[in-house]
Design a protein around this motif. Sequence first.
Motif, short mmCIF file in Angstrom:
data_model
loop_
_atom_site.label_atom_id
_atom_site.label_comp_id
_atom_site.label_asym_id
_atom_site.label_seq_id
_atom_site.Cartn_x
_atom_site.Cartn_y
_atom_site.Cartn_z
N PRO A 126 6.10 12.25 9.69
CA PRO A 126 7.53 12.10 8.93
C PRO A 126 7.58 11.06 7.69
N ALA A 127 6.36 10.55 7.52
CA ALA A 127 6.36 9.65 6.16
C ALA A 127 7.61 8.65 6.36
N GLY A 128 8.15 8.49 5.11
CA GLY A 128 9.22 7.34 4.97
C GLY A 128 10.27 7.77 5.78
N VAL A 129 11.01 8.69 6.17
CA VAL A 129 12.06 8.84 7.21
C VAL A 129 11.64 8.43 8.49
N GLY A 130 10.55 8.42 9.18
CA GLY A 130 10.17 8.21 10.20
C GLY A 130 10.38 6.60 10.64
N LEU A 131 9.92 5.97 9.56
CA LEU A 131 10.40 4.60 9.62
C LEU A 131 11.72 4.13 9.31
N ILE A 132 12.57 4.91 8.68
CA ILE A 132 13.68 4.68 8.33
C ILE A 132 14.51 4.94 9.88
N ARG A 133 13.97 5.73 10.37
CA ARG A 133 14.89 6.28 11.75
C ARG A 133 14.48 4.94 12.67
N LEU A 142 -3.31 7.59 3.34
CA LEU A 142 -3.35 6.14 3.14
C LEU A 142 -1.78 5.72 3.27
N GLN A 143 -1.09 6.52 2.69
CA GLN A 143 0.36 6.22 2.58
C GLN A 143 1.01 6.18 4.02
N CYS A 144 0.60 7.37 4.60
CA CYS A 144 1.57 7.23 5.81
C CYS A 144 0.82 6.75 7.15
N TRP A 145 -0.42 6.27 6.86
CA TRP A 145 -1.04 5.48 7.95
C TRP A 145 -0.52 4.01 7.64
N SER A 146 -0.28 3.81 6.10
CA SER A 146 0.41 2.14 6.31
C SER A 146 1.73 2.21 6.53
N LEU A 147 2.46 3.35 6.67
CA LEU A 147 3.84 3.32 7.31
C LEU A 147 3.55 3.24 8.87
N TYR A 148 2.76 4.10 9.32
CA TYR A 148 2.60 3.91 10.66
C TYR A 148 2.28 2.57 11.19
N PHE A 158 12.19 -1.64 -1.32
CA PHE A 158 11.26 -0.95 -0.49
C PHE A 158 11.74 0.10 0.19
N LEU A 159 13.06 -0.13 0.79
CA LEU A 159 13.81 1.04 1.50
C LEU A 159 14.12 2.15 0.62
N THR A 160 14.42 1.85 -0.69
CA THR A 160 14.65 2.95 -1.57
C THR A 160 13.21 3.75 -1.95
N ASP A 161 12.26 3.07 -1.92
CA ASP A 161 10.69 3.92 -2.21
C ASP A 161 10.61 4.28 -0.72
N LEU A 162 10.95 3.89 0.17
CA LEU A 162 10.67 4.65 1.64
C LEU A 162 11.62 5.83 1.88
N SER A 163 12.41 5.91 1.26
CA SER A 163 13.55 7.23 1.41
C SER A 163 12.87 8.46 0.43
N LYS A 164 12.13 8.09 -0.37
CA LYS A 164 11.54 8.92 -1.29
C LYS A 164 10.00 9.28 -0.90
N LEU A 213 0.80 -1.30 -0.06
CA LEU A 213 -0.05 -0.07 0.05
C LEU A 213 0.91 1.19 -0.01
N ALA A 214 1.66 1.27 0.77
CA ALA A 214 2.93 2.54 0.98
C ALA A 214 3.20 2.76 -0.41
N SER A 215 3.69 1.76 -1.12
CA SER A 215 4.46 1.85 -2.27
C SER A 215 3.53 2.38 -3.39
N THR A 216 2.36 1.85 -3.49
CA THR A 216 1.57 1.78 -4.72
C THR A 216 0.35 2.58 -4.75
N CYS A 217 0.03 3.07 -3.60
CA CYS A 217 -1.23 3.96 -3.19
C CYS A 217 -1.54 4.87 -3.93
#
Length: 636
Positions: free
Chosen positions: A270-277, A227-233, A253-259, A177-181
């Motif tokens: 914080p979207a992707g960087v929140g999960l990366i941290r 939808l993307q941010c709640w998927s990351l949450y 997925f990590l590459t997608d996440l960083s964007k 979902l995070a990658s394709t929504c």
Amino acid sequence: MDNMAIDQTCTNPCCFFCIMEEPQQSLRRAGIASCFKEMPLNGDDQEHVLVLSGLWNIAMTQPDDPEFPSLGIFDCMASFIDKGVNDRSWLLRDQNIYIPYYSAHVIGSYTMNKVEFAEKAVLAGVIPPLMELLRGKISWVEQRVAVRALGHLASYERTFEALATYEEEVVRLGMHLASTCLNEVYVKFVGVKDKSKRSIYHCDLLTRGVGGSEMENRKAEEWASQLQCWSLYLLNCFAYKERSLNLICKQEFLTDLSKMWGGLANHSSPAGVGLIRILCYSKYGRKNISESKEVLENLCHLSRSSDDWQYMGIDCLLLLLKDPDTRYKVMEIATMFLIDLVELKILGDRSGLGETITKALLLDYKQSKIRIKNTHVQKALKETWELKVERRKREKMISDEKVEERRVLANLIKQQANHLFWLGDVEAAVKSYTEALNACPLKHRKDRMILYSNRAQCYLLLRNPDAAIRDSTRALCLSNPANSHGKSLWRRSQAYDMKGLAKESLMDCIMFINGCINSEKTNNKRVKIPYYAARMISKQMDATWLFANAQSKFKATSNDHLRKVQESDDDYEINSNDDQDDDQCIDEIMRMMMEKKSIASGLSTIIEEPLIVKERNWRKMERARRRNKIAMAQSM
């Protein structure tokens, strides 16, 4: 008058709205509990959608009220979702298509703050039907509220394991979902220019009947971002416990996440960087992140920007540098960015950040000189050592009179550099500004800020954006507060634009305009936005639009399909979608962008959507609730 008419004409003894009017508390509660049991079993009641809409409003405005959760609302909502997923004929009859959305939203709202409500929801069996929605059994709109509700359930220790029963599937679906929504929402809604071909119930849910296509597109963008941010949450909840890291840490997925960027549509996440941290707090996560050059570069760009989540980018790089197993994998990339931040004193509520960065870079300085082969990195570390260690020692030993002499000398050299600049000898001006920086004492931060900023302007004219970014970043670190010097922000925005880094350019330009507005308000002047900055905003807003990538993919697919059709012998035409209107309403953009952005820590957070109340039946229900509460208070 309308409400009076409804009261007089209602003859249904099981009417939920009439039950809400019951003055006797015990009868009212018994009636509500009975309604929650009976409603999903009654397939012909056309008032269900009105009741669900009213419950949605109440859950949004009063999520901590225990009354409905104690009377079986979760069982009712779970049954409605299950019915919508499994009974297609019922779902498409009357207005039942709205019911699964409202049901999942009610569950998510009541489980948002209270763990005891989340436990009731789990015991009521909400997870299996929510999983069906998450799997996409209806549409992306229902996925949005399902992943929101599941994220709340996963965030509590006492309900996490119930969801972890589906762990692998949940994580895979969350990643997908995070990658394709964004592509999904664009192709199925925003990119559909013919309004008659859009899903009617999606349009109604998005706007509550207010506004046309423009409002629908704006809300669809907001919902897609959520939808993307709640998927990351949801993924954060698993990553925080170091669960399923082998799935989450896949390189693609990590590459997608960083964007992924919360951006202006969802600036509280914080979207992707929140999960990366969060991943960087685990050894396994650091190992995988350190092996991706693209992820590291994106973190570096974030760390050297004016984005609200700049500190998260810095945190990630520091965690990677402090781990002996990843330090030398990231050293060459991270050093060239972090050296520009070593004089950063305070960022948000964090003090001494520059010192922390310096210690991380110079942790094993002598060994670094041997292990690092890149001469540029070696030179950068040497300059940092000279600036933060050797020069600081020397200046502590000289008298105040000598310090003042050096400041005066630096100012004279700066005036010479300014003169050379205006004569057009920009390269000579760069050398003079460098000489002035070497002479200017470290404690005169404002003077040094101006010197760095002026040299950044020279590099811009010399078409050297990397050097311009370095110097304007150093100037912004010396400004008080950090990232507040207007000229440096504008110069770095231009340099980022030259490098094609649209998001970083946009954020700097927003900060620059914000500074202009605040300055003119202070001076009681009429607020004016510089035309050149408005043009930059318009350009970068288009490039960083949430659906920019989806739009380009969609156009490429459409053009490829059109080419194949034209090459065939079929005698018909296909009209490609019109380009999005390039004309931007600058005033509206400024209004959106100048909203105060919050800085959060820990897990991603998303502000709940604003509430637009329309339904008169809900107003009737709410009045009844207030009257009953007043009556109860008076009787006590």
